[in-house]
Design a protein around this motif. Structure first.
Motif, PDB file in Angstrom:
ATOM      1  N   THR A  23       4.315  -0.887   3.012  1.00  0.00           N
ATOM      2  CA  THR A  23       3.904   0.513   2.869  1.00  0.00           C
ATOM      3  C   THR A  23       5.226   1.229   1.964  1.00  0.00           C
ATOM      4  O   THR A  23       6.366   1.260   2.717  1.00  0.00           O
ATOM      5  CB  THR A  23       3.435   1.343   3.806  1.00  0.00           C
ATOM      6  OG1 THR A  23       3.843   1.231   4.815  1.00  0.00           O
ATOM      7  CG2 THR A  23       1.962   1.031   4.310  1.00  0.00           C
ATOM      8  N   GLN A  39       3.643   5.856   8.639  1.00  0.00           N
ATOM      9  CA  GLN A  39       3.627   4.183   8.307  1.00  0.00           C
ATOM     10  C   GLN A  39       3.381   3.588   9.500  1.00  0.00           C
ATOM     11  O   GLN A  39       2.396   2.629   9.322  1.00  0.00           O
ATOM     12  CB  GLN A  39       4.886   3.968   7.464  1.00  0.00           C
ATOM     13  CG  GLN A  39       5.040   4.557   6.091  1.00  0.00           C
ATOM     14  CD  GLN A  39       6.262   4.254   5.281  1.00  0.00           C
ATOM     15  OE1 GLN A  39       6.460   2.981   4.901  1.00  0.00           O
ATOM     16  NE2 GLN A  39       7.022   4.986   5.341  1.00  0.00           N
ATOM     17  N   CYS A  42       0.757  -1.159  -0.032  1.00  0.00           N
ATOM     18  CA  CYS A  42      -0.045   0.068   0.066  1.00  0.00           C
ATOM     19  C   CYS A  42       0.912   1.315   0.060  1.00  0.00           C
ATOM     20  O   CYS A  42       2.120   1.116   0.261  1.00  0.00           O
ATOM     21  CB  CYS A  42      -0.992  -0.091   1.247  1.00  0.00           C
ATOM     22  SG  CYS A  42      -2.095  -1.363   1.188  1.00  0.00           S
ATOM     23  N   ILE A  62       1.674  -6.476   5.156  1.00  0.00           N
ATOM     24  CA  ILE A  62       1.387  -5.464   4.484  1.00  0.00           C
ATOM     25  C   ILE A  62       2.738  -4.198   4.441  1.00  0.00           C
ATOM     26  O   ILE A  62       3.375  -4.050   5.409  1.00  0.00           O
ATOM     27  CB  ILE A  62       0.422  -4.219   4.876  1.00  0.00           C
ATOM     28  CG1 ILE A  62      -1.112  -5.020   4.931  1.00  0.00           C
ATOM     29  CG2 ILE A  62       0.379  -2.913   4.119  1.00  0.00           C
ATOM     30  CD1 ILE A  62      -2.095  -4.033   5.553  1.00  0.00           C
ATOM     31  N   SER A  68       1.792  -0.445   9.426  1.00  0.00           N
ATOM     32  CA  SER A  68       2.457  -1.407   8.370  1.00  0.00           C
ATOM     33  C   SER A  68       3.638  -2.279   9.026  1.00  0.00           C
ATOM     34  O   SER A  68       3.941  -2.002  10.141  1.00  0.00           O
ATOM     35  CB  SER A  68       3.356  -0.196   7.629  1.00  0.00           C
ATOM     36  OG  SER A  68       4.048  -0.906   6.708  1.00  0.00           O
ATOM     37  N   ASP A  69       3.584  -3.467   8.267  1.00  0.00           N
ATOM     38  CA  ASP A  69       4.480  -4.425   8.623  1.00  0.00           C
ATOM     39  C   ASP A  69       5.876  -4.201   7.976  1.00  0.00           C
ATOM     40  O   ASP A  69       6.964  -4.416   8.918  1.00  0.00           O
ATOM     41  CB  ASP A  69       4.212  -5.810   8.104  1.00  0.00           C
ATOM     42  CG  ASP A  69       2.790  -6.308   8.833  1.00  0.00           C
ATOM     43  OD1 ASP A  69       3.061  -6.480   9.918  1.00  0.00           O
ATOM     44  OD2 ASP A  69       1.906  -6.187   8.060  1.00  0.00           O
ATOM     45  N   PHE A  71       1.807   4.749   1.517  1.00  0.00           N
ATOM     46  CA  PHE A  71       1.673   5.982   2.715  1.00  0.00           C
ATOM     47  C   PHE A  71       1.337   7.085   2.102  1.00  0.00           C
ATOM     48  O   PHE A  71       0.270   7.828   2.537  1.00  0.00           O
ATOM     49  CB  PHE A  71       2.782   5.891   3.444  1.00  0.00           C
ATOM     50  CG  PHE A  71       2.968   7.207   4.221  1.00  0.00           C
ATOM     51  CD1 PHE A  71       2.109   7.094   5.207  1.00  0.00           C
ATOM     52  CD2 PHE A  71       3.767   8.115   3.918  1.00  0.00           C
ATOM     53  CE1 PHE A  71       2.282   8.359   6.184  1.00  0.00           C
ATOM     54  CE2 PHE A  71       3.864   9.405   4.774  1.00  0.00           C
ATOM     55  CZ  PHE A  71       3.168   9.449   5.832  1.00  0.00           C
ATOM     56  N   ALA A  79       7.360  -3.191  13.410  1.00  0.00           N
ATOM     57  CA  ALA A  79       7.519  -3.195  12.118  1.00  0.00           C
ATOM     58  C   ALA A  79       9.010  -3.325  11.469  1.00  0.00           C
ATOM     59  O   ALA A  79       9.830  -2.846  12.411  1.00  0.00           O
ATOM     60  CB  ALA A  79       6.772  -1.808  11.494  1.00  0.00           C
ATOM     61  N   ILE A 126       8.075  -0.822   6.540  1.00  0.00           N
ATOM     62  CA  ILE A 126       8.045   0.622   6.459  1.00  0.00           C
ATOM     63  C   ILE A 126       9.050   0.832   5.505  1.00  0.00           C
ATOM     64  O   ILE A 126      10.188   0.538   5.656  1.00  0.00           O
ATOM     65  CB  ILE A 126       8.235   1.253   7.828  1.00  0.00           C
ATOM     66  CG1 ILE A 126       7.063   1.032   8.757  1.00  0.00           C
ATOM     67  CG2 ILE A 126       8.733   2.749   7.517  1.00  0.00           C
ATOM     68  CD1 ILE A 126       7.185   1.466  10.273  1.00  0.00           C
TER      69      ILE A 126
END
Ligand SMILES: [Zn+2]
Length: 387
Positions: free
Chosen positions: A93, A136, A61, A91, A141-142, A63, A182, A144
């Motif tokens: 980002t 993020q 995704c 995810i 987010s997992d 940011f 993250a 960044i």
């Protein structure tokens, strides 16, 4: 590996290619892996369970887009990005460095950050490396990504050196931020000069990131130029960290870059092609709206286990496209994502069995056969911008 069992586990090698596992707070990702792109917290036209069923374990995704719309605060209020979009898996980002690069002319940069006009509301927005990491993290987010400054293909050495200097400055400041659960990836820049790339990789590799990405590639450069840049980076990157090439998604390029030591990829190509009526097949692309498929009873790809190929003929899909039915976009998106996912499954098995070279040769032979002239331009390889 980090203290909480997050990080990268290297499971095996075939030449420079690696078989591994990226361990995130939302589960493991088998690598080499391809990530579908859900820029605005949604993979276009597909529900999360459908994306997962294609075999994708992690999605990307953006940011930058989400910070501008609907805003980090809203997503956070509603339980974070995983809850907001109902994607339970990992995810990654992207920070938005590439999107800001694409706004060239509407952006003012200094060593502290970037000021730009929001393409959504027109208001002036300030982005700093620290804010990119914080935002993020707030999304949940997992993985960044650090804020970087890419440089276009064809830019002069001075522009490349300046963007790279700033990327390094920002990388240090991103690295200084707390990231909690993250993982934090740095982004190697350096333009298209292998020596500058190598220096960037060497420097970033020593900053203690959890992984390193190669940014600023797939910008229209010829394949040998990209390959030289990848090789220059990989030679300098720590063996223990995952390596992510941003924005690459054509089959042969994926396999080629795996063979050069890359573990992770993303690209809008499979879903973008699907919306233009183009399916990715093992013998090339099928432009499904062509008259040749008018009464073709075959599935897109015989033997494919995706929902489109299990049930529907090329003739039916062509009909749906001509009738403007959105089901066509959905079905071909499912096929294209499943196709790349199956390719990566084959790649992982080939690396485990020490036969990636043979797989690459078979793929090249298969793709060099007839194909029907569907769009194959590099337009679709660009990371998602404003889609
Ligand atoms: Zn299929």
């Amino acid at each position: 590996m980090s203290a909480g069992g997050r990080g990268f586990r290297l499971l095996g090698r075939d030449g420079r290619a690696r078989r591994g596992q990226l361990l995130t707070a939302h589960g493991p990702v088998q690598t080499p892996a391809f990530m579908p792109v859900g820029t605005h917290a949604g993979v276009k036209a597909l529900a999360p369970d459908e994306v997962r069923a294609t075999g994708a374990e992690m999605i990307l995704c953006n940011f930058y887009h989400l910070a501008l719309r609907p805003g980090v605060e809203l997503v956070s209020e509603l339980g974070g990005l995983h809850r907001f979009m109902a994607w339970p898996g990992p995810i990654l980002t992207d920070s938005g460095g590439f999107q800001l690069f694409s706004l060239e002319g509407m952006v003012q940069r200094d060593d502290q950050g970037v000021t730009f006009r929001s393409p959504y509301g027109g208001e002036t927005v300030r982005m700093t490396p620290e804010a990119a990491v914080r935002g993020q993290r707030e999304l949940g987010s997992d993985v960044i990504m650090a804020l970087d400054q890419p440089v276009g293909y064809g830019a002069g050495p001075e522009a490349a050196a300046e963007a790279t200097r700033r990327t390094h400055l920002w990388a240090r400041r991103c690295r200084g931020q707390e990231t909690g659960d993250a993982l934090l990836f740095g982004i190697v820049q350096g333009g298209f000069d292998p020596a500058t790339r190598a220096a960037s990789a060497r420097l970033l590799g020593g900053l203690g990131f959890d992984g390193l990405a190669l940014g600023g590639l797939v910008l229209g450069e010829p394949a040998p130029v990209r390959q030289a840049a990848v090789d220059a980076c990989v030679a300098e990157l720590p063996e223990a960290l995952p390596r992510y090439l941003m924005g690459l998604g054509t089959e042969l390029d994926l396999v080629d870059c795996v063979s050069r030591g890359i573990d992770l990829f993303d690209c809008v190509l499979p879903t973008r092609l699907a919306r233009t009526g183009t399916a990715i097949g093992s013998r090339g692309r099928l432009a499904l709206t062509q008259a040749r498929y008018r009464s073709d009873p075959d599935p897109i790809e015989p033997g494919c286990d995706c929902p489109a190929c299990r049930e529907f003929s090329r003739a039916y899909l062509r009909h749906l496209f001509l009738a403007g039915e959105i089901l066509a976009h959905r079905l071909v998106s499912l096929h294209n994502l499943r196709h790349l996912s199956r390719l990566m499954e084959d790649v992982r098995r080939a690396v485990e069995e020490g036969r990636l070279g043979a797989l690459r040769a078979e793929l090249a032979a298969s793709l060099s056969g007839a194909h029907d002239g569907g769009p194959r331009g590099r337009r679709g390889e660009l990371p998602s911008v404003g889609l």
